[in-house]
Design a protein around this motif. Structure first.
Motif, PDB file in Angstrom:
ATOM      1  N   UNK A  46      23.610  -3.548   1.638  1.00 18.32           N
ATOM      2  CA  UNK A  46      22.819  -2.351   1.342  1.00 18.32           C
ATOM      3  C   UNK A  46      21.616  -2.782   0.518  1.00 18.32           C
ATOM      4  N   UNK A  47      20.431  -2.774   1.153  1.00 15.44           N
ATOM      5  CA  UNK A  47      19.246  -3.377   0.533  1.00 15.44           C
ATOM      6  C   UNK A  47      18.366  -2.336  -0.150  1.00 15.44           C
ATOM      7  N   UNK A  48      18.968  -1.530  -1.005  1.00 14.30           N
ATOM      8  CA  UNK A  48      18.198  -0.504  -1.706  1.00 14.30           C
ATOM      9  C   UNK A  48      17.109  -1.121  -2.563  1.00 14.30           C
ATOM     10  N   UNK A  49      17.437  -2.176  -3.311  1.00 15.97           N
ATOM     11  CA  UNK A  49      16.451  -2.831  -4.170  1.00 15.97           C
ATOM     12  C   UNK A  49      15.343  -3.471  -3.342  1.00 15.97           C
ATOM     13  N   UNK A  50      15.709  -4.005  -2.191  1.00 16.12           N
ATOM     14  CA  UNK A  50      14.718  -4.577  -1.269  1.00 16.12           C
ATOM     15  C   UNK A  50      13.683  -3.512  -0.886  1.00 16.12           C
ATOM     16  N   UNK A  51      14.154  -2.311  -0.583  1.00 15.33           N
ATOM     17  CA  UNK A  51      13.255  -1.220  -0.226  1.00 15.33           C
ATOM     18  C   UNK A  51      12.386  -0.813  -1.412  1.00 15.33           C
ATOM     19  N   UNK A  52      12.988  -0.668  -2.577  1.00 13.81           N
ATOM     20  CA  UNK A  52      12.216  -0.254  -3.756  1.00 13.81           C
ATOM     21  C   UNK A  52      11.109  -1.256  -4.081  1.00 13.81           C
ATOM     22  N   UNK A  53      11.442  -2.533  -4.007  1.00 11.04           N
ATOM     23  CA  UNK A  53      10.423  -3.554  -4.269  1.00 11.04           C
ATOM     24  C   UNK A  53       9.355  -3.544  -3.179  1.00 11.04           C
ATOM     25  N   UNK A  54       9.758  -3.201  -1.962  1.00  6.49           N
ATOM     26  CA  UNK A  54       8.772  -3.075  -0.887  1.00  6.49           C
ATOM     27  C   UNK A  54       7.756  -1.990  -1.191  1.00  6.49           C
ATOM     28  N   UNK A  55       8.229  -0.878  -1.776  1.00  4.40           N
ATOM     29  CA  UNK A  55       7.301   0.193  -2.166  1.00  4.40           C
ATOM     30  C   UNK A  55       6.360  -0.289  -3.267  1.00  4.40           C
ATOM     31  N   UNK A  56       6.878  -1.097  -4.186  1.00  2.12           N
ATOM     32  CA  UNK A  56       6.020  -1.653  -5.242  1.00  2.12           C
ATOM     33  C   UNK A  56       4.950  -2.550  -4.623  1.00  2.12           C
ATOM     34  N   UNK A  57       5.350  -3.344  -3.629  1.00  3.68           N
ATOM     35  CA  UNK A  57       4.386  -4.219  -2.949  1.00  3.68           C
ATOM     36  C   UNK A  57       3.298  -3.386  -2.275  1.00  3.68           C
ATOM     37  N   UNK A  58       3.671  -2.269  -1.675  1.00  2.00           N
ATOM     38  CA  UNK A  58       2.671  -1.388  -1.064  1.00  2.00           C
ATOM     39  C   UNK A  58       1.663  -0.928  -2.111  1.00  2.00           C
ATOM     40  N   UNK A  59       2.153  -0.526  -3.279  1.00  2.00           N
ATOM     41  CA  UNK A  59       1.258  -0.111  -4.350  1.00  2.00           C
ATOM     42  C   UNK A  59       0.359  -1.238  -4.815  1.00  2.00           C
ATOM     43  N   UNK A  60       0.921  -2.444  -4.921  1.00  2.00           N
ATOM     44  CA  UNK A  60       0.123  -3.598  -5.350  1.00  2.00           C
ATOM     45  C   UNK A  60      -0.959  -3.934  -4.314  1.00  2.00           C
ATOM     46  N   UNK A  61      -0.606  -3.850  -3.050  1.00  2.61           N
ATOM     47  CA  UNK A  61      -1.588  -4.134  -2.001  1.00  2.61           C
ATOM     48  C   UNK A  61      -2.705  -3.094  -1.996  1.00  2.61           C
ATOM     49  N   UNK A  62      -2.338  -1.838  -2.211  1.00  3.00           N
ATOM     50  CA  UNK A  62      -3.354  -0.786  -2.281  1.00  3.00           C
ATOM     51  C   UNK A  62      -4.312  -1.055  -3.440  1.00  3.00           C
ATOM     52  N   UNK A  63      -3.753  -1.464  -4.580  1.00  2.00           N
ATOM     53  CA  UNK A  63      -4.601  -1.811  -5.720  1.00  2.00           C
ATOM     54  C   UNK A  63      -5.535  -2.966  -5.370  1.00  2.00           C
ATOM     55  N   UNK A  64      -4.983  -4.007  -4.720  1.00  2.00           N
ATOM     56  CA  UNK A  64      -5.819  -5.190  -4.427  1.00  2.00           C
ATOM     57  C   UNK A  64      -6.950  -4.856  -3.467  1.00  2.00           C
ATOM     58  N   UNK A  65      -6.700  -3.999  -2.521  1.00  2.00           N
ATOM     59  CA  UNK A  65      -7.762  -3.609  -1.596  1.00  2.00           C
ATOM     60  C   UNK A  65      -8.854  -2.855  -2.345  1.00  2.00           C
ATOM     61  N   UNK A  66      -8.467  -1.918  -3.191  1.00  2.00           N
ATOM     62  CA  UNK A  66      -9.460  -1.182  -3.981  1.00  2.00           C
ATOM     63  C   UNK A  66     -10.201  -2.112  -4.930  1.00  2.00           C
ATOM     64  N   UNK A  67      -9.461  -3.021  -5.566  1.00  2.00           N
ATOM     65  CA  UNK A  67     -10.078  -3.964  -6.499  1.00  2.00           C
ATOM     66  C   UNK A  67     -11.000  -4.933  -5.756  1.00  2.00           C
ATOM     67  N   UNK A  68     -10.637  -5.248  -4.525  1.00  2.00           N
ATOM     68  CA  UNK A  68     -11.473  -6.135  -3.722  1.00  2.00           C
ATOM     69  C   UNK A  68     -12.759  -5.481  -3.268  1.00  2.00           C
ATOM     70  N   UNK A  69     -12.804  -4.151  -3.320  1.00  2.00           N
ATOM     71  CA  UNK A  69     -14.010  -3.415  -2.934  1.00  2.00           C
ATOM     72  C   UNK A  69     -14.822  -2.964  -4.140  1.00  2.00           C
ATOM     73  N   UNK A  70     -14.137  -2.585  -5.227  1.00  2.00           N
ATOM     74  CA  UNK A  70     -14.837  -1.971  -6.358  1.00  2.00           C
ATOM     75  C   UNK A  70     -14.592  -2.651  -7.700  1.00  2.00           C
ATOM     76  N   UNK A  71     -13.796  -3.713  -7.721  1.00  2.00           N
ATOM     77  CA  UNK A  71     -13.456  -4.376  -8.973  1.00  2.00           C
ATOM     78  C   UNK A  71     -14.567  -5.283  -9.470  1.00  2.00           C
ATOM     79  N   UNK A  72     -14.265  -6.076 -10.507  1.00  2.00           N
ATOM     80  CA  UNK A  72     -15.241  -7.046 -11.031  1.00  2.00           C
ATOM     81  C   UNK A  72     -15.708  -8.008  -9.947  1.00  2.00           C
TER      82      UNK A  72
END
Length: 203
Positions: A46-72
């Motif tokens: 039962x990979x509940x933690x695997x799924x939760x960390x996957x959601x965190x990765x989605x959030x991190x990727x969304x941040x990196x895309x925004x930071x790659x467009x509008x960051x320093x």
């Protein structure tokens, strides 16, 4: 600067390059990706933690895309988007036993960044639609597509893990190569934010 600090060659200076948010993203992604990969291969059924960390990765990727467009400046994709000529010129000199003092991701490192971001986006997307037909580890969007697409997504998600493993291994190999052969530490700048760069090179 203390007397114990190695002197930099002429034309090289230490600059504040990586911002705190980018450094935090980098290490958070390392922890999440490694843990998620290990759980996917060797974790509980039962990979509940695997799924939760996957959601965190989605959030991190969304941040990196925004930071790659509008960051320093150093964090923006435009800062390390190089053409074939620059990339080939860098590759031709990569074996020289000296630091590159590149102001950010060098052309080869830039390719690995884009490749990692691409495969991670692919991986989290397939995970959302995956359904291994065990009635437990079902992606949250699996019900939105056909069962055939579920099976395809599950297979792609499994194979994508090996691609991630290969890219991470290449990344680690590059770090060791730069440290031992080119005498350039790539880890410390991603911890402190400071990096030695050549002043006459466009940053």
């Amino acid at each position: 600067m203390s007397d114990q600090t190695p002197k930099l060659p002429e034309g090289v200076e230490t600059v504040r390059l990586w911002d705190p948010a980018l450094r935090l993203f980098h290490w958070a992604l390392v922890v999440c990706v490694v843990t998620t990969w290990v759980l996917g291969r060797f974790g509980p059924n039962i990979m509940t933690l695997h799924f939760y960390l996957g959601y965190v990765v989605i959030g991190l990727l969304a941040f990196r895309i925004l930071w790659g467009l509008f960051g320093p400046a150093a964090a923006r994709f435009s800062h390390f988007l190089f053409g074939p000529r620059t990339t080939l010129a860098y590759v031709a000199k990569i074996a020289k036993r000296e630091p590159s003092y590149w102001p950010g991701h060098n052309p080869v490192g830039a390719l690995s960044v884009f490749a990692l971001l691409a495969i991670l986006i692919f991986q989290v997307t397939t995970g959302l639609f995956s359904d291994p037909e065990d009635y437990i580890n079902v992606g949250p969007l699996a019900g939105q597509v056909s069962s055939d697409m579920n099976r395809l997504a599950t297979g792609w998600h499994y194979r994508g893990g090996f691609v991630i493993l290969a890219l991470v291994a290449g990344h680690l190999g590059a770090i060791v190569f730069y440290k031992l052969w080119k005498r350039e530490d790539l880890i410390r700048p991603m911890i402190t934010g400071w990096k030695a760069v050549r002043k006459d090179r466009d940053a």
